[in-house]
Design an enzyme around this catalytic site. Structure first.
Site, PDB file in Angstrom:
ATOM      1  N   LYS A  38      -3.335  -4.729   3.617  1.00 47.31           N
ATOM      2  CA  LYS A  38      -2.254  -5.536   3.017  1.00 47.31           C
ATOM      3  C   LYS A  38      -0.965  -4.719   2.957  1.00 47.31           C
ATOM      4  CE  LYS A  38      -2.021  -5.830  -1.642  1.00 47.31           C
ATOM      5  NZ  LYS A  38      -0.746  -5.429  -2.289  1.00 47.31           N
ATOM      6  N   ASN A  39      -1.069  -3.462   2.496  1.00 44.36           N
ATOM      7  CA  ASN A  39       0.141  -2.680   2.224  1.00 44.36           C
ATOM      8  C   ASN A  39       0.759  -2.056   3.462  1.00 44.36           C
ATOM      9  OD1 ASN A  39      -0.131  -3.459  -0.381  1.00 44.36           O
ATOM     10  ND2 ASN A  39      -0.925  -1.513  -1.134  1.00 44.36           N
ATOM     11  N   ARG A 108       6.626  -8.097  -5.579  1.00 44.14           N
ATOM     12  CA  ARG A 108       7.695  -7.105  -5.561  1.00 44.14           C
ATOM     13  C   ARG A 108       7.881  -6.499  -4.161  1.00 44.14           C
ATOM     14  NH1 ARG A 108       8.661  -3.129  -8.143  1.00 44.14           N
ATOM     15  NH2 ARG A 108       8.554  -1.408  -6.709  1.00 44.14           N
ATOM     16  N   CYS A 132       5.581  -5.442 -13.703  1.00 41.99           N
ATOM     17  CA  CYS A 132       4.273  -6.030 -13.390  1.00 41.99           C
ATOM     18  C   CYS A 132       3.409  -5.859 -14.637  1.00 41.99           C
ATOM     19  CB  CYS A 132       3.662  -5.341 -12.181  1.00 41.99           C
ATOM     20  SG  CYS A 132       3.253  -3.641 -12.516  1.00 41.99           S
ATOM     21  N   ARG A 137       8.658  -1.458 -12.825  1.00 43.36           N
ATOM     22  CA  ARG A 137       8.481  -0.945 -11.455  1.00 43.36           C
ATOM     23  C   ARG A 137       9.889  -0.764 -10.884  1.00 43.36           C
ATOM     24  NH1 ARG A 137       3.580  -2.798  -9.261  1.00 43.36           N
ATOM     25  NH2 ARG A 137       4.027  -1.668  -7.353  1.00 43.36           N
ATOM     26  N   ASP A 322      -4.546   2.951  -6.624  1.00 42.76           N
ATOM     27  CA  ASP A 322      -5.078   1.594  -6.465  1.00 42.76           C
ATOM     28  C   ASP A 322      -6.598   1.543  -6.588  1.00 42.76           C
ATOM     29  OD1 ASP A 322      -2.619   0.428  -4.030  1.00 42.76           O
ATOM     30  OD2 ASP A 322      -2.551   0.752  -6.191  1.00 42.76           O
ATOM     31  N   ILE A 344       0.596   8.261 -11.458  1.00 42.09           N
ATOM     32  CA  ILE A 344       1.585   7.429 -10.751  1.00 42.09           C
ATOM     33  C   ILE A 344       2.171   6.373 -11.682  1.00 42.09           C
ATOM     34  CG2 ILE A 344       2.020   5.949  -8.747  1.00 42.09           C
ATOM     35  CD1 ILE A 344       1.079   8.595  -7.755  1.00 42.09           C
ATOM     36  N   ARG A 414      -4.569 -12.019  -4.156  1.00 40.72           N
ATOM     37  CA  ARG A 414      -3.366 -11.384  -3.610  1.00 40.72           C
ATOM     38  C   ARG A 414      -3.746 -10.268  -2.651  1.00 40.72           C
ATOM     39  NH1 ARG A 414       1.185  -9.714  -7.730  1.00 40.72           N
ATOM     40  NH2 ARG A 414       1.976  -9.136  -5.681  1.00 40.72           N
TER      41      ARG A 414
HETATM   42  C1  EPZ Z   1       2.998   0.788  -3.293  1.00 39.88           C
HETATM   43  O1  EPZ Z   1       3.819   0.299  -4.328  1.00 39.88           O
HETATM   44  C2  EPZ Z   1       1.809  -0.161  -3.234  1.00 39.88           C
HETATM   45  N1  EPZ Z   1       2.280  -1.510  -2.938  1.00 39.88           N
HETATM   46  C3  EPZ Z   1       1.071  -0.168  -4.572  1.00 39.88           C
HETATM   47  O2  EPZ Z   1      -0.084  -0.987  -4.407  1.00 39.88           O
HETATM   48  C4  EPZ Z   1       0.626   1.252  -4.901  1.00 39.88           C
HETATM   49  O3  EPZ Z   1       0.020   1.251  -6.176  1.00 39.88           O
HETATM   50  C5  EPZ Z   1       1.842   2.197  -4.886  1.00 39.88           C
HETATM   51  O4  EPZ Z   1       2.511   2.111  -3.614  1.00 39.88           O
HETATM   52  C6  EPZ Z   1       1.452   3.647  -5.127  1.00 39.88           C
HETATM   53  O5  EPZ Z   1       0.567   4.068  -4.124  1.00 39.88           O
HETATM   54  C7  EPZ Z   1       2.577  -1.829  -1.655  1.00 39.88           C
HETATM   55  O6  EPZ Z   1       2.497  -1.003  -0.766  1.00 39.88           O
HETATM   56  C8  EPZ Z   1       3.022  -3.243  -1.404  1.00 39.88           C
HETATM   57  P1  EPZ Z   1       5.837   3.615  -5.175  1.00 39.88           P
HETATM   58  P2  EPZ Z   1       5.321   0.887  -4.487  1.00 39.88           P
HETATM   59  O7  EPZ Z   1       7.255   3.310  -4.853  1.00 39.88           O
HETATM   60  O8  EPZ Z   1       5.899   1.180  -3.153  1.00 39.88           O
HETATM   61  C9  EPZ Z   1       8.178   5.134  -8.990  1.00 39.88           C
HETATM   62  C10 EPZ Z   1      -1.506  -2.791  -4.791  1.00 39.88           C
HETATM   63  O9  EPZ Z   1      -2.355  -2.898  -5.680  1.00 39.88           O
HETATM   64  N2  EPZ Z   1       9.372   4.566  -8.352  1.00 39.88           N
HETATM   65  O10 EPZ Z   1       5.093   4.566  -4.286  1.00 39.88           O
HETATM   66  O11 EPZ Z   1       6.060  -0.010  -5.407  1.00 39.88           O
HETATM   67  C11 EPZ Z   1       7.174   4.086  -9.420  1.00 39.88           C
HETATM   68  O12 EPZ Z   1       7.494   3.558 -10.694  1.00 39.88           O
HETATM   69  C12 EPZ Z   1      -0.159  -2.220  -5.121  1.00 39.88           C
HETATM   70  O13 EPZ Z   1      -1.691  -3.077  -3.578  1.00 39.88           O
HETATM   71  C13 EPZ Z   1      10.622   4.800  -8.923  1.00 39.88           C
HETATM   72  O14 EPZ Z   1      10.736   5.451  -9.957  1.00 39.88           O
HETATM   73  O15 EPZ Z   1       5.009   2.256  -5.244  1.00 39.88           O
HETATM   74  C14 EPZ Z   1       5.885   4.865  -9.432  1.00 39.88           C
HETATM   75  O16 EPZ Z   1       5.784   5.591 -10.648  1.00 39.88           O
HETATM   76  C15 EPZ Z   1       0.032  -2.044  -6.620  1.00 39.88           C
HETATM   77  N3  EPZ Z   1      11.724   4.274  -8.316  1.00 39.88           N
HETATM   78  C16 EPZ Z   1       6.059   5.861  -8.273  1.00 39.88           C
HETATM   79  O17 EPZ Z   1       7.468   5.904  -8.013  1.00 39.88           O
HETATM   80  C17 EPZ Z   1      11.644   3.548  -7.153  1.00 39.88           C
HETATM   81  O18 EPZ Z   1      12.688   3.124  -6.633  1.00 39.88           O
HETATM   82  C18 EPZ Z   1       5.361   5.445  -6.997  1.00 39.88           C
HETATM   83  O19 EPZ Z   1       5.747   4.116  -6.691  1.00 39.88           O
HETATM   84  C19 EPZ Z   1      10.359   3.325  -6.596  1.00 39.88           C
HETATM   85  C20 EPZ Z   1       9.246   3.848  -7.208  1.00 39.88           C
END
Ligand code: EPZ
Length: 438
Positions: A38-39, A108, A132, A137, A322, A344, A414
């Protein structure tokens, strides 16, 4: 490898909501096919916006999130189809640059259209994604990346309004202070058409980002370093239509291994990429699970009772956040005391009170969960709060004594395609039922 064919998720009947009825106690035995990731599919679908012409992505799972991304692309004027597990999209004519609130709020990952729209159209108006179930997020790293590529970015009534400079985005040196999958993907996509070279430091190394880079390279992008923390992109003037095989879903694979493990079962997992699961295998081995890893399949054999272990989530190649909820379910019935540290998303524990309703003994302190394994959980009425929490509750239901009724399974739709059919195919007593809505 094309995914095994499954019917698309059923649309909920008005007034009724889908729930899972699970009766615990069955060992899982047999073969489980793993769907496409998916991701990885979601950013690739957004990346198709960069490409005038008809592109095809194979091995795309039939999921709510994929349907939502399809709707977002359609809103922008890209014409898409979804025969079997191949997503076809023609982005020759994009008719507008706005991704609206009612779609973005449901997923998102819609923010992935920001970079491609800025690069291809010079403008983008994307609703700010909300938070979420487990907290805020932020997308500040996405916006900072676009600004460093030369875009003017403003927030206006809940929308991100971005404009590329005359002449288009410009290559830049971008050092992220934290590793972000989404921000890395967005900048990677935008930089493919920027003038000059972009270097991303502290880039995400997730396999889904590597797959996105491979998709873009197949379309003519010049990218190096994907899979490392430094990715270099030399901008090109345009990209060409591409046909691409999506990677398998490592989180779904880990979820299925956990389903075999928690039931003391013996399952053959087909289509997973073992190299994407190295640290996850190590934690399962700590718990007593044995693996026979072959080219196209993974044989899993679980002990009658698992041993406790310690988990700390981290960016890839660390332990995936995840799978944190799923491992909390495993530890709830393991021998001994386990500890789960979530680095995370510190608040990603909405599944804990629901597992506790089934008898799990979990103490939360800040972002650390301490779990004293119990010999037997009991079935209960429980509620899904988010995608991965739902899968943890399904696993708990597979071993709980008696019946578990899991509400709001639209969350699980989802990210897992007809999970109940595939689990039933290896012996689980699980069915999708319609119950009066809330
Ligand atoms: C991706 O989300 C995945 N979603 C998430 O999977 C997964 O949990 C996450 O990566 C971490 O591995 C998809 O790929 C669609 P991040 P993403 O940006 O990209 C902070 C699922 O269940 N951050 O790597 O949103 C954030 O708050 C989903 O399939 C900022 O501070 O995650 C977090 O603490 C849930 N500012 C950390 O970085 C930003 O602009 C990592 O988030 C972006 C992120």
């Amino acid at each position: 490898m094309p995914g095994v064919d499954h019917p698309p998720p059923r649309v909920e009947k008005r007034g009724n909501v889908d729930a899972f009825r699970i009766v615990g106690g069955r060992r899982l035995e047999g073969t489980l096919p793993v769907s496409g990731a998916k991701n990885a599919a979601l950013p690739m679908m957004a990346a198709a916006l960069l490409i005038p012409g008809r592109s095809i992505i194979h091995n795309v799972p039939h999921l709510r999130d994929v349907v939502t991304m399809h709707k977002v692309l359609a809103e922008l004027g890209a014409r898409g189809g979804y025969p079997n597990h191949s997503f076809e999209v023609d982005a020759t004519e994009l008719t507008q640059v706005q991704a609206s609130w009612d779609l973005v709020r449901t997923m998102r990952a819609s923010i992935y259209v920001l970079g491609p729209l800025l690069a291809r159209m010079g403008r983008a108006k994307v609703s700010l994604p909300g938070g979420c179930a487990w907290g805020p997020r932020p997308v500040d790293l996405h916006l900072r990346g676009m600004e460093l590529l030369g875009a003017k970015v403003e927030l206006d009534h809940g929308y991100i309004v971005a404009e590329a400079p005359a002449g288009g985005l410009r290559g830049a040196h971008i050092a992220f202070d934290i590793s972000s999958v989404g921000a890395t993907g967005n900048v990677l996509m935008a930089a493919t058409l920027a003038r000059g070279t972009t270097v991303i430091e502290n880039a995400s190394r997730e396999p889904e980002i590597v797959a996105l880079a491979d998709f873009l390279i197949a379309a003519g992008a010049k990218i190096q370093g994907q899979g490392t923390t430094t990715i270099t992109i030399d901008g090109v003037s345009s990209l060409s239509p591409v046909e691409f095989d999506n990677i398998p879903d490592r989180i779904e694979a880990g979820t299925f291994i956990a389903a075999a493990a928690i039931t003391g079962g013996q399952v053959n997992l087909v289509g997973a990429r073992p190299d994407h699961l190295a640290i996850v295998f190590e934690r399962f081995r700590d718990m007593g699970v044995r693996f026979a890893i072959e080219a196209q399949s993974i044989q899993i054999e679980a002990p009658s009772r698992l041993r406790a272990t310690r988990i700390t989530t981290a960016p890839y190649p660390g332990f995936p956040t995840d799978l944190q909820a799923v491992f909390l379910a495993l530890l709830s019935v393991a021998e001994g005391t386990g500890v789960v540290t979530e680095t995370i998303y510190p608040d990603r524990f909405t599944h804990v009170p629901e597992l506790a309703r089934m008898g799990a003994d979990i103490v939360l302190s800040d972002h650390v969960a301490t779990v004293r394994g119990t010999a037997q959980l009991s079935g209960a009425l429980v509620t899904s709060t988010d995608l991965r929490a739902s899968s943890a509750l399904v696993l708990a239901g597979l071993v709980a004594k008696g019946e578990t009724l899991l509400h709001r399974v639209y969350h699980i739709d989802r990210g897992y395609e007809r999970i109940e059919d595939r689990l039933r195919g290896v012996g689980a007593n699980i069915e999708r039922v319609s119950i009066a809505g809330p």
